[in-house]
Design an enzyme around this catalytic site. Structure first.
Site: not given
Ligand code: RNT
Ligand code: ZN
Length: 411
Positions: A281, A289
């Site tokens: 991600h 974060d």
């Molecule tokens: C949360 C995670 C997760 C979400 C999404 C919306 O800290 O990063 O991936 O951001 O699933």
């Molecule tokens: Zn994420």
């Protein structure tokens, strides 16, 4: 001679083939998160965003219906180069009649998304939604000590695997389904082991649901802490990496999910040595974060270099994950995903073999010099060429501004 032709010659003098870079990048798929369009709200219930994640800002014009979100995705995707996949969350189910609980959602609740993706020749990735829901009790889901809660979310996980398989079957493109749970404690827990044991057992149960491993890739995302859950996170890095290895699923790293001086770019190589596939991600954490929009910054460049230099473009599931509610959301999408492409192109335009050789022969002075020299190479001209070949250009703001005036401002 055009600027591109001149850039091509300059890069060739370093042994870099710009044509090869452009052609390779055109075939890289980035999985684009749907949740930038509506501040991670979804359509399945009215609960506020929870789970220790937060959007800040209230820029006007956010999508509030499936039709609006689809229109915004179309607008954003029309300004984004390269191959795209749509990354959905379970909370984006579309109910025509009676709404179904998360424990009972079915493929039919995503039929409209399938229709949307098919018409655009896109695959779909998926995420069970373990947050923003009344069945999240005391900030726990799959690790809850309450059987009713735990079973509810196990059923959700299983239901989502079936939906992931449906996406793969319908689109003909494998579906990556990512598990992330927010479970944790605000303050120091008395028992750190049991919640993790319950999470492990819940995942085992979910994964006992049969699915076709050539079509569905299950990933597990770790985290360091969430807002209001600062002291303990059930799905920590150690838990998730160990679980993924043991269960034969794919680990997912979100670069917002580590301490601020820890870098995902440094972790990719280790995971590549021990996993056939890994998932990312990509986000931009500012001090925490915070999920700011990805920009063409050092860490994004470094992450891309690790993928490219290690020949891992076909082993890394690249996805975006950020949500900025303080600026035009279409622009947020476009800027973020373009930045990923820029970083990948930049990585392909480095003299990677030569630099490796310099490292191996301990010529660190020259390595630094070359690396700095490349920073002012005519990257922008190759980037413009990459865009031009896809009918795009480097200025996208006017188009977004027009859409804001004509569409978003009327919502
Ligand atoms: C949360 C995670 C997760 C979400 C999404 C919306 O800290 O990063 O991936 O951001 O699933
Ligand atoms: Zn994420």
């Amino acid at each position: 001679m055009t600027r591109y032709e001149s850039a091509k010659e300059i890069y060739a003098s370093y042994g870099i083939d710009t044509e090869n870079a452009i052609n390779t990048l055109q075939n890289v798929t980035v999985s684009i998160h749907c949740w930038q369009g509506d501040d991670v709200i979804g359509f399945d219930n009215k609960a506020a965003l929870s789970g220790g994640i937060q959007t800040t800002g209230n820029y006007p014009g956010k999508a509030t219906t499936p039709e609006e979100l689809m229109a915004d995705i179309d607008k954003a995707f029309s300004l984004i180069p390269g191959r795209k996949k749509l990354n959905l969350h379970a909370s984006y189910a579309i109910f025509d009649g009676e709404p179904a609980g998360r424990d009972e959602i079915k493929p039919e609740h995503f039929a409209k998304w399938v229709e949307f993706a098919k018409a655009r020749n896109m695959g779909i990735d998926f995420n069970p939604t373990f947050f923003s829901h009344p069945m999240v009790r005391d900030n726990l889901t799959l690790s809850s000590p309450d059987d009713e809660v735990r079973n509810y979310w196990i059923k959700h996980g299983k239901a989502c695997i079936k939906i992931a398989e449906y996406f793969a079957n319908e689109t003909g493109i494998p579906c990556v389904i990512n598990f992330w749970i927010p479970d944790g404690y605000k303050d120091i827990p008395a028992d750190r082991l049991s919640p993790r044991r319950r999470f492990k057992e819940s995942m085992d149960e979910i994964l006992s649901e049969p699915y076709d491993k050539s079509k569905v890739y299950v990933t597990l995302e770790s985290k360091v802490f969430g807002i209001g859950l600062e002291s303990y996170t059930v799905g920590s890095a150690e838990f998730c990496l160990s679980y993924a290895t043991k269960a034969g699923i794919t680990p997912l790293m979100d670069n917002g999910h580590y301490h601020p001086t820890e870098l995902v770019s440094d972790k990719i190589s280790s995971l590549l040595l021990f996993n056939e596939k890994i998932a990312l991600h990509i986000t931009r954490g500012v001090r925490w974060d915070s999920d700011h929009v990805i920009i063409f910054d050092d860490e994004t460049k470094e992450i891309a270099k690790e993928i490219v230099r290690n020949n891992a473009l076909d082993r890394v599931f690249i996805a975006t994950d950020y949500f900025d509610a303080s600026i035009n959301r279409i622009s947020a999408w476009v800027t973020g995903v373009r930045s990923v492409h820029k970083a990948l192109l930049n990585a392909m335009l480095q003299p990677n073999a030569k630099m490796k050789e310099l490292q191996d022969s301990a010529k660190f002075t020259e390595l630094m010099a070359v690396s700095e020299e490349m920073k002012t190479a005519p990257f922008g001209d190759v980037w413009n060429e990459y865009l031009d070949r896809q009918g795009l250009n480097n200025s996208y703001f006017a188009e977004i501004d027009k859409y804001e005036k004509e569409v978003l401002s009327k919502r």
